[in-house]
Design a protein around this motif. Structure first.
Motif, mmCIF file in Angstrom:
data_model
loop_
_atom_site.group_PDB
_atom_site.id
_atom_site.type_symbol
_atom_site.label_atom_id
_atom_site.label_comp_id
_atom_site.label_asym_id
_atom_site.label_seq_id
_atom_site.Cartn_x
_atom_site.Cartn_y
_atom_site.Cartn_z
ATOM 1 N N ILE A 157 0.861 -1.189 0.000
ATOM 2 C CA ILE A 157 0.000 0.000 0.000
ATOM 3 C C ILE A 157 0.895 1.236 0.000
ATOM 4 O O ILE A 157 1.667 1.456 0.918
ATOM 5 N N ASP A 158 0.756 2.028 -1.038
ATOM 6 C CA ASP A 158 1.510 3.265 -1.135
ATOM 7 C C ASP A 158 0.707 4.338 -0.413
ATOM 8 O O ASP A 158 -0.338 4.770 -0.879
ATOM 9 N N MET A 159 1.188 4.731 0.719
ATOM 10 C CA MET A 159 0.430 5.686 1.533
ATOM 11 C C MET A 159 0.290 7.052 0.859
ATOM 12 O O MET A 159 -0.573 7.816 1.209
ATOM 13 N N LYS A 160 1.129 7.351 -0.106
ATOM 14 C CA LYS A 160 0.999 8.625 -0.805
ATOM 15 C C LYS A 160 -0.201 8.614 -1.742
ATOM 16 O O LYS A 160 -0.777 9.649 -2.027
ATOM 17 N N ALA A 161 -0.579 7.427 -2.232
ATOM 18 C CA ALA A 161 -1.713 7.329 -3.144
ATOM 19 C C ALA A 161 -3.043 7.266 -2.404
ATOM 20 O O ALA A 161 -4.091 7.446 -3.008
ATOM 21 N N VAL A 162 -3.011 7.010 -1.118
ATOM 22 C CA VAL A 162 -4.231 6.911 -0.309
ATOM 23 C C VAL A 162 -4.579 8.302 0.207
ATOM 24 O O VAL A 162 -3.696 9.025 0.678
ATOM 25 N N PRO A 163 -5.852 8.706 0.140
ATOM 26 C CA PRO A 163 -6.227 10.012 0.689
ATOM 27 C C PRO A 163 -5.834 10.116 2.171
ATOM 28 O O PRO A 163 -5.854 9.126 2.904
ATOM 29 N N GLU A 164 -5.507 11.299 2.595
ATOM 30 C CA GLU A 164 -4.964 11.495 3.946
ATOM 31 C C GLU A 164 -5.909 11.019 5.040
ATOM 32 O O GLU A 164 -5.477 10.444 6.031
ATOM 33 N N SER A 165 -7.194 11.234 4.888
ATOM 34 C CA SER A 165 -8.144 10.823 5.921
ATOM 35 C C SER A 165 -8.355 9.309 5.952
ATOM 36 O O SER A 165 -8.922 8.789 6.894
ATOM 37 N N PHE A 166 -7.874 8.610 4.949
ATOM 38 C CA PHE A 166 -8.069 7.159 4.844
ATOM 39 C C PHE A 166 -6.796 6.384 5.178
ATOM 40 O O PHE A 166 -6.781 5.172 5.139
#
Length: 187
Positions: A157-166
């Motif tokens: 999971i690339d945390m940069k691609a995930v919206p910040e609140s998620f």
């Protein structure tokens, strides 16, 4: 119970009726950042299985005594006391002798939630003593499997691609929900 029925219970506890996926027991530790390695997840799962075996060994005869004396109100209290005793025994025997073996920041939380949930679910399924042990081993193996899957997904999971609140726990909850739906689809 026959061997084939016990094997069915084992497979059910590992895959189909995995207590971590089906009831989200012990998920708070899996979603944390501490469970990153195979060795650490194996140690936590082994510790969980040992505590479950001790708690099952104590609660099964205790539960028979509580029911035979019509002390239904004492069942929950006895479960809580047995879990506290089992965790204390394992902590004193294993954790204090081997300080570097396992860093336990939230281990007590997992042990308490998974052990209580497993004992109550085994009781609700009316498992006998031997089948309860098989279910306990299946619970430990299933917990290890889920921890390893989440550990592998954490790397993907690339945390940069995930919206910040998620980011963080919400993405892992959604991921485990999808995994649990997938497991139920095969059941």
């Amino acid at each position: 119970m026959s061997i084939s029925e016990m094997f069915t219970v084992l497979i059910a506890c590992v895959f189909v009726n995995n207590y971590t996926l089906a009831h989200f027991m012990g998920f708070e530790h899996i979603a944390s950042d501490t469970s990153k390695s195979l060795k650490y997840n194996f140690r936590v799962s082994l510790l969980l299985t040992v505590v479950l075996l001790i708690a099952t060994s104590i609660t099964f005869p205790l539960d028979k005594w509580v029911l035979s004396n019509s002390l239904e109100w004492a069942r929950t209290l006895s479960y809580v006391l047995v879990i506290a005793f089992s965790v204390f025994i394992v902590e004193k025997l294993i954790m204090t002798r081997t300080t570097d073996w396992l860093k336990y920041d939230s281990i007590n939380v997992i042990l308490n939630s998974v052990v209580l949930g497993t004992l109550l679910l085994n009781k609700s399924y009316n498992y006998d003593w031997l089948t309860s042990y098989v279910a306990v081993i299946g619970t430990g193996v299933g917990y290890f499997g889920v921890a390893q899957v989440v550990c592998g997904l954490r790397k993907r999971i690339d945390m940069k691609a995930v919206p910040e609140s998620f980011r963080g726990v919400p993405i892992y909850l959604a991921t485990l929900a999808i995994i649990s739906f997938t497991v139920y689809a095969f059941a």
